[in-house]
Design an enzyme around this catalytic site. Sequence first.
Site, short mmCIF file in Angstrom:
data_model
loop_
_atom_site.label_atom_id
_atom_site.label_comp_id
_atom_site.label_asym_id
_atom_site.label_seq_id
_atom_site.Cartn_x
_atom_site.Cartn_y
_atom_site.Cartn_z
N HIS A 21 -0.67 8.90 -3.48
CA HIS A 21 0.22 7.79 -3.12
C HIS A 21 0.60 6.97 -4.36
CE1 HIS A 21 1.83 4.62 -0.44
NE2 HIS A 21 1.42 3.80 -1.41
N GLU A 22 -0.42 6.56 -5.10
CA GLU A 22 -0.16 5.75 -6.29
C GLU A 22 0.53 6.56 -7.40
OE1 GLU A 22 -0.37 2.67 -6.08
OE2 GLU A 22 -1.54 2.58 -4.23
N HIS A 25 4.25 6.29 -6.90
CA HIS A 25 4.79 5.04 -7.47
C HIS A 25 4.85 5.13 -9.00
CE1 HIS A 25 4.89 3.02 -3.68
NE2 HIS A 25 3.58 2.95 -3.53
#
Length: 349
Positions: A21-22, A25
């Site tokens: 997820h990170e 980003h």
Amino acid sequence: MSGVFKIIAIILVFGIVVFIHELGHFLAARMNKVKVLEFAIGMGPAIAQWGKKETKYSLRALPLGGYCMMEGEDEESDDPRAFSNKSCLARLSILFAGPFFNFILAFIFGVIICHFCLIDPPKIAKVVEGGAAEDAGLQAGDVIVEIDGKNIYNFRELSYHIISEKKGTSFKLTYRRDGEEHVVTVTPKYDEEDGRYYFGVYGDYRSSKNFWEELKYGFLECRLQIKATILSIKMLITGGASMNDLMGPVGIGNYMSEVIDEAQEEGGFGDVILNILNFCILISANLGVMNLLPIPALDGGRILFVLIEMVSGKKIPKEKEALVNAIGFVLLMILVVFVFFNDIRNVFF
């Protein structure tokens, strides 16, 4: 299976899902030339840090959560590489990348599951005698196409609709037999012993025929878990489920432990790995959907602010956005504490 292995497996599942997820980003920020201050996995005090350039990389003590801290994310900045100084489309792409990477992870693991396990096309293998399906005239070999106009792609979707949405109410079911489509009305039957409504059919689970079918059903597996998450949220809102039904990391970890033990007894280490991958799909899809909800402090809340800016043509003052996100974060932390103690109660009492 030893307790240490299960603890490591649980931490790895959460760690992989959060890392991906990170990473979404982070990569989107780099592509848009946004200055990343820190990329961290875990929360709390740092147990390891590295990186001598502008980005610091951290591994933190609590193996839950993580973050990708960018310049100008929560405050005004004069730096041209600040998040707040980028275009609306650039900011949207960065915010959406985290959940999108979770969906990609769910898809990849879904393909692996479909390769080593069985796929579940919406085809009936057997009709239970005296069940709702038999009363409606369904037969083995029929392919379910729609329920009340909603397309069905996996056999397990039938139970989601019947248990989560239809329960005891009748519904229109479209099925295909010998190349022709037919529509019937089905009323699920209630089982007193199990306390559930049943359709009365068994699925035609089978091995995939080729790699392209594995890709197809890997995508459908990801879609199914996303749909299940959305249905769960809908049930919470409509009263079909209560707050006590929420499960956090402790509850999920306990459930994973039970599933790992069962898989070890029935199929050995290979089945254990496949079940762990299945949990990755479930948690990754959940994290992706939950982060897209328009709730302050989540990616969806930040996306909402950018969309408002695009429509109005005016930037929302950073201090106001930061205040709303701070309030949202406090409320989320209260929910996290509630879910934690609810898990403790359900697991140990």
